[in-house]
Design a protein around this motif. Structure first.
Motif, PDB file in Angstrom:
ATOM      1  N   ARG A 178       0.872  -1.350   0.068  1.00 32.43           N
ATOM      2  CA  ARG A 178      -0.044  -0.264  -0.066  1.00 32.43           C
ATOM      3  C   ARG A 178       0.980   1.209   0.051  1.00 32.43           C
ATOM      4  O   ARG A 178       1.668   1.272   0.827  1.00 32.43           O
ATOM      5  N   GLU A 182      -4.995  -0.691  15.495  1.00 41.79           N
ATOM      6  CA  GLU A 182      -5.419  -2.151  15.145  1.00 41.79           C
ATOM      7  C   GLU A 182      -3.946  -2.885  14.870  1.00 41.79           C
ATOM      8  O   GLU A 182      -3.290  -2.781  14.158  1.00 41.79           O
ATOM      9  N   LEU A 183      -4.568  -4.323  15.456  1.00 42.10           N
ATOM     10  CA  LEU A 183      -3.542  -5.360  14.712  1.00 42.10           C
ATOM     11  C   LEU A 183      -4.194  -6.366  13.852  1.00 42.10           C
ATOM     12  O   LEU A 183      -3.822  -6.857  13.084  1.00 42.10           O
ATOM     13  N   SER A 208      -8.401 -10.658   9.376  1.00 43.39           N
ATOM     14  CA  SER A 208      -7.488 -10.064   8.656  1.00 43.39           C
ATOM     15  C   SER A 208      -6.188  -9.609   9.796  1.00 43.39           C
ATOM     16  O   SER A 208      -6.719  -8.578  10.064  1.00 43.39           O
ATOM     17  N   GLU A 265       1.103   3.969   1.269  1.00 43.43           N
ATOM     18  CA  GLU A 265       0.541   4.941   2.451  1.00 43.43           C
ATOM     19  C   GLU A 265       1.255   6.263   2.285  1.00 43.43           C
ATOM     20  O   GLU A 265       2.302   6.536   1.830  1.00 43.43           O
ATOM     21  N   ARG A 317       3.096   1.054  10.204  1.00 47.00           N
ATOM     22  CA  ARG A 317       2.303   1.663   8.992  1.00 47.00           C
ATOM     23  C   ARG A 317       3.526   1.522   7.824  1.00 47.00           C
ATOM     24  O   ARG A 317       4.177   2.541   7.637  1.00 47.00           O
ATOM     25  N   SER A 318       3.687   0.618   7.000  1.00 48.63           N
ATOM     26  CA  SER A 318       4.617   0.421   6.156  1.00 48.63           C
ATOM     27  C   SER A 318       4.073   0.368   4.863  1.00 48.63           C
ATOM     28  O   SER A 318       2.862   0.179   4.734  1.00 48.63           O
TER      29      SER A 318
HETATM   30  P1  ATP Z   1      -5.330   1.106   8.828  1.00 49.87           P
HETATM   31  O1  ATP Z   1      -6.788   1.765   9.037  1.00 49.87           O
HETATM   32  O2  ATP Z   1      -4.561   0.860   9.963  1.00 49.87           O
HETATM   33  O3  ATP Z   1      -4.883   1.534   7.652  1.00 49.87           O
HETATM   34  P2  ATP Z   1      -7.009  -1.063   7.535  1.00 49.87           P
HETATM   35  O4  ATP Z   1      -8.153  -0.943   8.282  1.00 49.87           O
HETATM   36  O5  ATP Z   1      -6.956  -0.241   6.252  1.00 49.87           O
HETATM   37  O6  ATP Z   1      -5.691  -0.548   8.631  1.00 49.87           O
HETATM   38  P3  ATP Z   1      -7.026  -3.666   6.777  1.00 49.87           P
HETATM   39  O7  ATP Z   1      -7.033  -3.411   5.410  1.00 49.87           O
HETATM   40  O8  ATP Z   1      -8.184  -4.349   7.612  1.00 49.87           O
HETATM   41  O9  ATP Z   1      -6.203  -2.487   7.366  1.00 49.87           O
HETATM   42  O10 ATP Z   1      -5.811  -4.829   6.821  1.00 49.87           O
HETATM   43  C1  ATP Z   1      -5.795  -5.741   7.639  1.00 49.87           C
HETATM   44  C2  ATP Z   1      -4.468  -5.856   8.584  1.00 49.87           C
HETATM   45  O11 ATP Z   1      -3.494  -5.650   7.758  1.00 49.87           O
HETATM   46  C3  ATP Z   1      -4.308  -4.663   9.620  1.00 49.87           C
HETATM   47  O12 ATP Z   1      -5.192  -5.021  10.642  1.00 49.87           O
HETATM   48  C4  ATP Z   1      -2.886  -4.704   9.624  1.00 49.87           C
HETATM   49  O13 ATP Z   1      -2.384  -5.569  10.747  1.00 49.87           O
HETATM   50  C5  ATP Z   1      -2.398  -4.938   8.390  1.00 49.87           C
HETATM   51  N1  ATP Z   1      -1.968  -3.648   7.730  1.00 49.87           N
HETATM   52  C6  ATP Z   1      -2.872  -2.890   6.903  1.00 49.87           C
HETATM   53  N2  ATP Z   1      -2.010  -1.843   6.571  1.00 49.87           N
HETATM   54  C7  ATP Z   1      -0.683  -1.911   7.041  1.00 49.87           C
HETATM   55  C8  ATP Z   1       0.530  -1.335   6.908  1.00 49.87           C
HETATM   56  N3  ATP Z   1       0.330  -0.171   5.986  1.00 49.87           N
HETATM   57  N4  ATP Z   1       1.458  -1.756   7.203  1.00 49.87           N
HETATM   58  C9  ATP Z   1       1.561  -2.983   8.195  1.00 49.87           C
HETATM   59  N5  ATP Z   1       0.237  -3.434   8.473  1.00 49.87           N
HETATM   60  C10 ATP Z   1      -0.620  -3.204   7.720  1.00 49.87           C
END
Ligand code: ATP
Length: 563
Positions: free
Chosen positions: A270, A356-357, A427, A272, A281-282
């Motif tokens: 992603r 969120e984990l 997830s 980001e 957040r990677s």
């Molecule tokens: P956030 O709101 O933190 O961006 P999200 O709700 O978009 O996360 P999901 O799409 O539900 O995240 O992704 C499922 C899981 O993937 C998350 O709970 C997290 O553990 C992991 N994840 C998502 N984005 C990242 C990221 N940029 N870096 C590391 N892990 C991630």
């Protein structure tokens, strides 16, 4: 407790847990590498997940076996997948671009980012801790430029007494333990800006930000040598879609019946807007995802099964329940297709709010429905529940489902037997959990040194299943047959789990090094070993040493590694 993340990142680097990607060239924002200890830790996390969720999930709500299989899909898929899933149209974050320095900021995270920014940090210099006076000419000037006056709320912090009580109650929630000055000023500065309506300073330079626009988070590339719009492809932003796209293949090749789950572990990408908080957040990360397919009438109970199981999993791997916060999403946050979502959150030491984990979502028939529509193969996504049809056969006059359908039964009756399955999606992020495990394990305690004085040690209290090294083997001294015996034990254990041999330096130093690596057991071969075939096993957490027969060492360690 808070940990200084910059210091923590340095510790992780020094130990070989996590390095900045391409560090020798100045790094690259949002990308990380796992070092020798980190790669073992993350593998153990992924393996524990696979073992506990795919190979050996606990029985379902009525004691039934849970059927799970795995997949390993390509990262680049036909772009139509991402059109069907909605990612091409809507996977975007509201973003502001600074007209001054050109930096992008995610609009919905602005305040959190701002609180940690250099700009806000430099404002702290303008706070006088003795008088409690907060007077920032720069802030005033900037506010003036926006046609604002910064008076009413800033007055609050000009009174030291009010400042103190504010400080104690608002930041810590308890009057007797005021937070650090830094913590406080950061908090106040953020609050003040928000309260006075100055809502968009750039975290990098403080200039007022422009309008928020939706910016796609999809990484793009091209498949083939023609770099045209037609050859455009995306790196997957989640592993889930590979599972949905293969739903029918799995059904046909395994002959599984509902309910069942498909699991996948793999990279996701992603772009980001603001990668931050170390690996949290990677832009490249790994997910551990399950899509559990079930009958719509049973979906609520499966949602609860997975929500509860996933939360418990983190606890069994050593995450303290105080730091784990499952949170049912409110009606305003939950995605439009979702019937319910629980975020399993963890109180990371870089923030006062849990983060969120993992998300456990009840996604209804949305995903399969989308692929049914976009692929033009609706029939592949319809499920006929033959078992249920047969079980309900009493009193029926027609012989087959087909025949019964010709009698024009009410739609609600048909849907009992033929439907698009509902999906429950737990997830999780492998890197996020790895970071949580690292934070949770990090402990400083006091132990006696070689001379009996107290010394501070850093110990990583990993759950043995996750620990990168399970046991370290030391010959007490490099003579009297000890190295030979130690090597023999090392070789006997090595095929079964990760062991480490160390014969360098004083044994106390060797213990300390393994404490920092989080090795649960240290085994020392000493003078007595030659006499009675026993060794000492030292426990990382209790520091207790036990004499154990050489032949029993493997059993002791394996016991700690059994779920
Ligand atoms: P956030 O709101 O933190 O961006 P999200 O709700 O978009 O996360 P999901 O799409 O539900 O995240 O992704 C499922 C899981 O993937 C998350 O709970 C997290 O553990 C992991 N994840 C998502 N984005 C990242 C990221 N940029 N870096 C590391 N892990 C991630």
């Amino acid at each position: 407790t808070r940990i200084d993340m910059a210091k923590f990142a340095k510790f992780c680097k020094d130990m070989g847990f996590v390095y900045q990607s391409s560090e020798i060239y100045g790094g690259i924002n949002g990308f990380w590498d796992y070092g020798p200890l980190g790669v073992e830790l993350k593998r153990n996390i992924k393996e524990a997940w696979w073992q506990d969720m795919v190979r050996n999930p606990p029985p379902g709500p009525s004691g039934q076996e849970i059927r799970m299989v795995g997949l390993d899909c390509s990262i680049i898929m036909n772009p139509k997948v991402w059109v069907a899933s909605g990612h091409v149209a809507t996977f975007a974050d509201p973003t502001r671009k600074c007209p001054g320095c050109g930096k992008f900021t995610r609009a919905d995270q602005l305040w959190a980012i701002l609180a940690e920014s250099d700009w806000m940090n430099s404002l702290l210099q303008e706070f006088d801790p003795v008088t409690g006076k907060y007077d920032s000419p720069r802030l005033m000037k900037w506010a003036k430029g926006k046609g604002q006056k910064l008076a009413p709320n800033l007055a609050l912090v000009k009174n030291p007494e009010v400042t103190l009580s504010f400080l104690a109650t608002r930041v810590n929630g308890q009057p007797e333990a005021p937070p650090s000055l830094q913590e406080f000023t950061r908090y106040v500065a953020t609050e003040q800006l928000e309260a006075t309506g100055l809502q968009e300073p750039c975290p990098a330079c403080g200039a007022p930000l422009g309008e928020a626009k939706q910016v796609s988070l999809m990484f793009e590339s091209h498949a083939g040598l023609d770099k045209t719009e037609e050859s455009k492809v995306y790196l997957r932003p989640e592993t889930a879609q590979g599972i949905f796209a293969n739903y029918r293949n799995v059904l046909d090749s395994t002959r599984l019946k509902l309910p069942f789950g498909i699991a996948q572990v793999g990279k996701a990408f992603r772009n980001e807007v603001t990668p931050r908080n170390f690996t949290f957040r990677s832009r490249e990360f790994e997910q551990m995802e399950i899509e559990f397919f079930c009958h719509p009438a049973e979906s609520q109970q499966w949602y609860e099964y997975w929500r509860d199981l996933r939360k418990k999993w983190y606890s069994t791997l050593g995450i303290q329940s105080d730091n784990l916060k499952p949170r049912e999403q409110g009606a305003d946050e939950v995605a439009f297709y979702s019937i319910g979502t629980t975020d399993i959150e963890y109180l990371f030491p870089f923030s006062d709010d849990p983060q969120e984990l993992e998300g456990v979502a009840h996604r209804g028939a949305y995903d399969l429905g989308q692929h049914a529509k976009h692929s033009g193969m609706a029939e592949k996504f319809m499920y006929f529940d033959e078992e249920r049809w047969n079980a309900d056969s009493a009193g029926r006059t027609t012989n087959s489902f087909k025949e019964w359908m010709k009698t024009n039964p009410p739609a609600a009756d048909v849907e009992k037997y033929q439907f698009t399955p509902h999906v429950i999606e737990p997830s999780a992020g492998a890197d996020r959990f790895t970071l949580a495990v690292l934070c949770e394990a990090y402990t400083e305690d006091k132990v006696p040194d070689a001379k009996g004085n107290e010394e501070t040690r850093v110990v990583m209290k990993f759950h043995p299943r996750l620990a990168p090294i399970k046991a370290a083997i030391f010959p007490l001294v490099n003579k009297d047959g000890m190295p030979e015996r130690a090597t023999a034990l090392y070789r006997a254990l090595k095929p079964h789990f990760n062991v480490f041999y160390d014969d360098k330096g004083a044994v106390g130093r060797r213990y300390r090094r393994q404490d920092e690596a989080g090795t649960p057991f240290c085994i020392t071969i000493d003078g007595q070993t030659a006499e009675d075939d026993t060794v000492t096993i030292r426990d990382r957490d209790t520091l207790k040493q036990e004499r154990v027969k050489v032949a029993d060492v493997r059993g002791v360690i394996e016991k700690a590694l059994t779920p």
